[in-house]
Design an enzyme around this catalytic site. Structure first.
Site, PDB file in Angstrom:
ATOM      1  N   GLY A  14       0.771  -1.144   0.122  1.00 54.60           N
ATOM      2  CA  GLY A  14       0.085  -0.005   0.176  1.00 54.60           C
ATOM      3  C   GLY A  14       0.765   1.321   0.022  1.00 54.60           C
ATOM      4  N   ALA A  15       2.025   1.103  -0.825  1.00 57.34           N
ATOM      5  CA  ALA A  15       2.895   2.261  -0.859  1.00 57.34           C
ATOM      6  C   ALA A  15       2.540   3.474  -1.905  1.00 57.34           C
ATOM      7  CB  ALA A  15       4.409   1.661  -0.794  1.00 57.34           C
ATOM      8  N   SER A  38       1.550  -1.681  -4.622  1.00 59.13           N
ATOM      9  CA  SER A  38       0.352  -1.238  -4.561  1.00 59.13           C
ATOM     10  C   SER A  38      -0.304  -2.000  -5.613  1.00 59.13           C
ATOM     11  CB  SER A  38       0.370   0.449  -4.813  1.00 59.13           C
ATOM     12  OG  SER A  38       0.533   0.782  -5.928  1.00 59.13           O
ATOM     13  N   ASP A  64      -2.133  -7.425  -6.531  1.00 60.35           N
ATOM     14  CA  ASP A  64      -3.338  -7.103  -5.626  1.00 60.35           C
ATOM     15  C   ASP A  64      -3.022  -7.998  -4.545  1.00 60.35           C
ATOM     16  OD1 ASP A  64      -5.713  -7.700  -4.409  1.00 60.35           O
ATOM     17  OD2 ASP A  64      -6.735  -8.282  -6.049  1.00 60.35           O
ATOM     18  N   VAL A  65      -2.867  -7.533  -3.239  1.00 65.20           N
ATOM     19  CA  VAL A  65      -2.362  -8.115  -2.093  1.00 65.20           C
ATOM     20  C   VAL A  65      -3.320  -9.279  -1.649  1.00 65.20           C
ATOM     21  CG1 VAL A  65      -0.938  -6.194  -1.276  1.00 65.20           C
ATOM     22  CG2 VAL A  65      -3.368  -6.357  -0.484  1.00 65.20           C
ATOM     23  N   TYR A 156     -14.212  -4.111   8.828  1.00 64.45           N
ATOM     24  CA  TYR A 156     -12.872  -3.202   9.070  1.00 64.45           C
ATOM     25  C   TYR A 156     -12.389  -3.679  10.343  1.00 64.45           C
ATOM     26  CZ  TYR A 156      -9.654   0.516   8.549  1.00 64.45           C
ATOM     27  OH  TYR A 156      -8.515   1.358   8.568  1.00 64.45           O
TER      28      TYR A 156
END
Ligand code: NAP
Length: 248
Positions: A14-15, A38, A64-65, A156
């Site tokens: 997510g950098a 990312s 895609d993580v 979340y």
């Protein structure tokens, strides 16, 4: 006190924007080679290019993580190139908010996959060489919502609380290998994620924050940088709130 950092290889997910970008810049400024991950190639690419232009060492990997196979393939590619990853910051995250009565199964699983399962995939990808090297730093970016819950964010909150549990379990499993595993729980930070909140909601949130303002991505990056330093070698299994005093 100046933090001690010997140059290492770091992966930050997510950098491409916000908090992850600030973490990548901070670790690069401490002399580490940073692999910026990312979803969108243009966002991690721009961050890696900016770090390189400023004299640091960075490369970009778009993946895609939430896709276990894709993460495993990138981890293999990174290990082939660098031998070992010493620092892993699991920061990629999304929100898909809604009250539970209206939350779809898809919104539940997308948020769990992207925020929680992804951390497990990256850890699995890098832990073996890290244990052989007997040095490692893993930092998982949780949230104040994972610490105290929030109406409208069941998916979340579950994912971010899950990250704290994962952090503590990994810390116990890998302590004998000098790998520390910690979580950071940001409060409300000024990024694209919070920019979507209507102005009146932002004002209401600020009135519930003892420091009465949102934090900056650099506030989170400073804590992560410390946890990745040599100085933090006796800290593991902890969750650090960086939230202006919200979760006391
Ligand atoms: P952001 O500005 O929305 O940036 C999110 C980053 O994650 C982007 O680089 C995005 O990639 C990446 N990402 C999202 N889904 C991905 C996927 N499936 N695969 C790969 N990369 C993905 O978020 P932020 O505000 O900086 O938040 C960063 C972390 O802090 C998140 O885990 C968030 O939950 C947590 N957090 C944030 C706050 C806050 O107030 N902002 C508070 C507490 C916790 P692209 O650039 O390619 O889109």
């Amino acid at each position: 006190m100046k933090l001690e950092h010997s140059p290492k290889v770091a992966v930050v997910t997510g950098a491409g924007r916000g908090i992850g970008k600030a973490i990548a810049e901070s670790l690069a400024s401490s002399g580490h080679t940073v692999i910026c991950v990312s979803k969108n190639p243009s966002s991690c690419g721009a961050v890696a290019d900016a770090i390189t232009a400023a004299g640091g060492k960075a490369v970009a990997k778009a993946v895609d993580v939430s896709d276990a196979n894709a993460v495993a393939a990138v981890c293999e590619e990174i290990l082939k190139e660098y031998g070992c990853v010493d620092i892993l910051v699991n920061n990629a995250g999304i929100t898909k908010d809604g009250l539970v009565m209206r939350m779809t199964d898809e919104d539940w699983s997308d948020v769990l996959q992207t925020n929680l399962s992804s951390a497990f995939y990256w850890v699995k990808g890098f832990l073996r060489p890290m244990t052989k090297k007997r040095w490692g730093r893993i930092v998982n970016i949780s949230s104040v919502t994972g610490v105290q819950g929030n109406a409208g964010q069941a998916n979340y909150a579950a994912a971010k609380a899950g990250l704290i549990g994962l952090t503590k379990a990994l810390a116990r499993e890998f302590a004998t290998r000098s790998i520390t595993v910690n979580a950071v729980a940001p409060g409300f930070i000024t990024t694209d994620m919070t920019a979507v909140l209507p102005e009146e909601v932002q004002q209401k949130i600020k009135s519930a924050i003892p420091l009465a303002r949102f934090g900056a991505p650099e506030d989170i990056a400073a804590t992560v940088n410390f946890l990745c330093s040599e100085n933090a070698g006796y800290i593991t299994g902890q969750c650090f709130s960086v939230d202006g005093g919200m979760a006391m």
